[in-house]
Design a protein around this motif. Sequence first.
Motif, PDB file in Angstrom:
ATOM      1  N   LEU A  19       0.772  -1.132   0.136  1.00 24.91           N
ATOM      2  CA  LEU A  19      -0.007   0.104   0.093  1.00 24.91           C
ATOM      3  C   LEU A  19       0.982   1.236   0.172  1.00 24.91           C
ATOM      4  O   LEU A  19       2.072   1.069   0.304  1.00 24.91           O
ATOM      5  CB  LEU A  19      -0.788   0.015   1.505  1.00 24.91           C
ATOM      6  N   TRP A  20       0.279   2.368  -0.104  1.00 25.10           N
ATOM      7  CA  TRP A  20       0.885   3.676  -0.035  1.00 25.10           C
ATOM      8  C   TRP A  20       0.201   4.611   0.948  1.00 25.10           C
ATOM      9  O   TRP A  20      -1.144   4.573   0.632  1.00 25.10           O
ATOM     10  CB  TRP A  20       0.939   4.342  -1.593  1.00 25.10           C
ATOM     11  N   LEU A  21       0.517   5.181   1.731  1.00 25.96           N
ATOM     12  CA  LEU A  21      -0.039   6.205   2.560  1.00 25.96           C
ATOM     13  C   LEU A  21       0.328   7.750   2.185  1.00 25.96           C
ATOM     14  O   LEU A  21       1.447   8.077   1.780  1.00 25.96           O
ATOM     15  CB  LEU A  21       0.799   6.051   4.071  1.00 25.96           C
ATOM     16  N   GLU A  22      -0.669   8.556   1.894  1.00 26.18           N
ATOM     17  CA  GLU A  22      -0.626   9.459   1.289  1.00 26.18           C
ATOM     18  C   GLU A  22      -1.088  10.827   2.386  1.00 26.18           C
ATOM     19  O   GLU A  22      -2.022  10.164   2.876  1.00 26.18           O
ATOM     20  CB  GLU A  22      -1.425   9.624   0.062  1.00 26.18           C
ATOM     21  N   LEU A  23      -0.218  11.742   2.448  1.00 29.03           N
ATOM     22  CA  LEU A  23      -0.634  12.627   3.483  1.00 29.03           C
ATOM     23  C   LEU A  23      -0.973  13.973   2.725  1.00 29.03           C
ATOM     24  O   LEU A  23       0.359  14.176   1.941  1.00 29.03           O
ATOM     25  CB  LEU A  23       0.537  12.809   4.470  1.00 29.03           C
ATOM     26  N   VAL A  24      -1.858  14.694   2.877  1.00 25.84           N
ATOM     27  CA  VAL A  24      -2.032  15.950   2.207  1.00 25.84           C
ATOM     28  C   VAL A  24      -2.269  17.097   2.887  1.00 25.84           C
ATOM     29  O   VAL A  24      -3.109  16.768   3.866  1.00 25.84           O
ATOM     30  CB  VAL A  24      -2.916  15.656   1.198  1.00 25.84           C
ATOM     31  N   ALA A  25      -1.417  18.282   2.884  1.00 27.92           N
ATOM     32  CA  ALA A  25      -2.156  19.522   3.624  1.00 27.92           C
ATOM     33  C   ALA A  25      -2.412  20.583   2.427  1.00 27.92           C
ATOM     34  O   ALA A  25      -1.808  20.755   1.524  1.00 27.92           O
ATOM     35  CB  ALA A  25      -0.901  20.102   4.380  1.00 27.92           C
ATOM     36  N   VAL A  37      -3.700   1.506  -3.073  1.00 21.11           N
ATOM     37  CA  VAL A  37      -3.130   0.380  -3.608  1.00 21.11           C
ATOM     38  C   VAL A  37      -2.069   0.452  -4.355  1.00 21.11           C
ATOM     39  O   VAL A  37      -1.940   1.735  -5.183  1.00 21.11           O
ATOM     40  CB  VAL A  37      -3.890  -0.759  -4.169  1.00 21.11           C
ATOM     41  N   SER A  38      -0.916  -0.367  -4.335  1.00 24.28           N
ATOM     42  CA  SER A  38       0.367  -0.070  -5.182  1.00 24.28           C
ATOM     43  C   SER A  38       0.147  -0.553  -6.675  1.00 24.28           C
ATOM     44  O   SER A  38      -0.377  -1.624  -6.880  1.00 24.28           O
ATOM     45  CB  SER A  38       1.603  -0.772  -4.693  1.00 24.28           C
ATOM     46  N   ASP A  39       0.519   0.284  -7.526  1.00 24.58           N
ATOM     47  CA  ASP A  39       0.386   0.029  -9.045  1.00 24.58           C
ATOM     48  C   ASP A  39       1.764  -0.994  -9.362  1.00 24.58           C
ATOM     49  O   ASP A  39       2.672  -0.635  -9.866  1.00 24.58           O
ATOM     50  CB  ASP A  39       0.293   1.014  -9.777  1.00 24.58           C
ATOM     51  N   LEU A  40       1.590  -2.304  -9.242  1.00 23.84           N
ATOM     52  CA  LEU A  40       2.675  -3.028  -9.393  1.00 23.84           C
ATOM     53  C   LEU A  40       2.935  -3.090 -10.861  1.00 23.84           C
ATOM     54  O   LEU A  40       4.020  -3.731 -11.184  1.00 23.84           O
ATOM     55  CB  LEU A  40       2.448  -4.463  -8.730  1.00 23.84           C
ATOM     56  N   SER A  41       2.060  -3.020 -11.714  1.00 20.00           N
ATOM     57  CA  SER A  41       2.291  -3.323 -13.483  1.00 20.00           C
ATOM     58  C   SER A  41       3.169  -2.067 -13.940  1.00 20.00           C
ATOM     59  O   SER A  41       3.653  -1.996 -15.055  1.00 20.00           O
ATOM     60  CB  SER A  41       1.048  -3.243 -14.038  1.00 20.00           C
ATOM     61  N   ASP A  43       6.436   0.634 -14.312  1.00 21.17           N
ATOM     62  CA  ASP A  43       7.828   0.707 -14.169  1.00 21.17           C
ATOM     63  C   ASP A  43       8.392   1.335 -12.956  1.00 21.17           C
ATOM     64  O   ASP A  43       9.123   0.724 -12.250  1.00 21.17           O
ATOM     65  CB  ASP A  43       8.566   1.460 -15.351  1.00 21.17           C
ATOM     66  N   MET A  44       7.793   2.457 -12.512  1.00 22.96           N
ATOM     67  CA  MET A  44       7.973   3.081 -10.952  1.00 22.96           C
ATOM     68  C   MET A  44       6.699   2.882 -10.108  1.00 22.96           C
ATOM     69  O   MET A  44       5.638   3.332 -10.541  1.00 22.96           O
ATOM     70  CB  MET A  44       8.248   4.741 -11.340  1.00 22.96           C
ATOM     71  N   PRO A  45       6.932   2.069  -9.258  1.00 20.61           N
ATOM     72  CA  PRO A  45       5.848   1.447  -8.251  1.00 20.61           C
ATOM     73  C   PRO A  45       5.298   2.995  -7.673  1.00 20.61           C
ATOM     74  O   PRO A  45       6.131   3.765  -7.435  1.00 20.61           O
ATOM     75  CB  PRO A  45       6.357   0.483  -7.213  1.00 20.61           C
ATOM     76  N   GLY A  46       3.937   3.047  -7.422  1.00 20.43           N
ATOM     77  CA  GLY A  46       3.189   4.111  -6.814  1.00 20.43           C
ATOM     78  C   GLY A  46       1.965   3.724  -6.622  1.00 20.43           C
ATOM     79  O   GLY A  46       1.409   2.750  -6.992  1.00 20.43           O
ATOM     80  N   PRO A  47       1.194   4.743  -6.047  1.00 14.69           N
ATOM     81  CA  PRO A  47      -0.166   4.672  -5.708  1.00 14.69           C
ATOM     82  C   PRO A  47      -1.073   4.441  -7.031  1.00 14.69           C
ATOM     83  O   PRO A  47      -0.792   5.154  -7.940  1.00 14.69           O
ATOM     84  CB  PRO A  47      -0.506   5.629  -4.770  1.00 14.69           C
ATOM     85  N   ALA A  48      -2.307   3.675  -7.023  1.00 14.80           N
ATOM     86  CA  ALA A  48      -3.014   3.534  -8.080  1.00 14.80           C
ATOM     87  C   ALA A  48      -4.414   3.514  -7.799  1.00 14.80           C
ATOM     88  O   ALA A  48      -4.779   2.946  -6.623  1.00 14.80           O
ATOM     89  CB  ALA A  48      -2.718   2.205  -8.813  1.00 14.80           C
ATOM     90  N   GLY A  49      -5.301   4.173  -8.525  1.00 17.72           N
ATOM     91  CA  GLY A  49      -6.837   4.176  -8.089  1.00 17.72           C
ATOM     92  C   GLY A  49      -7.206   4.935  -6.933  1.00 17.72           C
ATOM     93  O   GLY A  49      -6.361   5.615  -6.449  1.00 17.72           O
TER      94      GLY A  49
END
Length: 80
Positions: A19-25, A37-41, A43-49
């Motif tokens: 997973l990815w934890l996103e904090l926003v101010a 959820v992580s975008d495992l597909s 090239d550079m993993p990151g949050p998806a959806g």
Amino acid sequence: MTAAPLTIARRLVLPFGHLWLELVATECGARRWALRVSDLSADMPGPAGPPIASGAVDDELRHDLVGLGPAVEAFLSEVG
């Protein structure tokens, strides 16, 4: 009547297992968190959806988040 645009002042995205934890101010002072959820597909993993869970960062949650690091470190030191 139109709403004013939401301007993000600061954003932090941290890996958290699959997973990815996103904090926003925002500029207006709102603080939010989201788990994505992580975008495992990619090239550079990151949050998806869209977030699977999200909410406001109030004073109680802020205290809990700050305490995560030392609590995890103490647990892992204890169990080896």
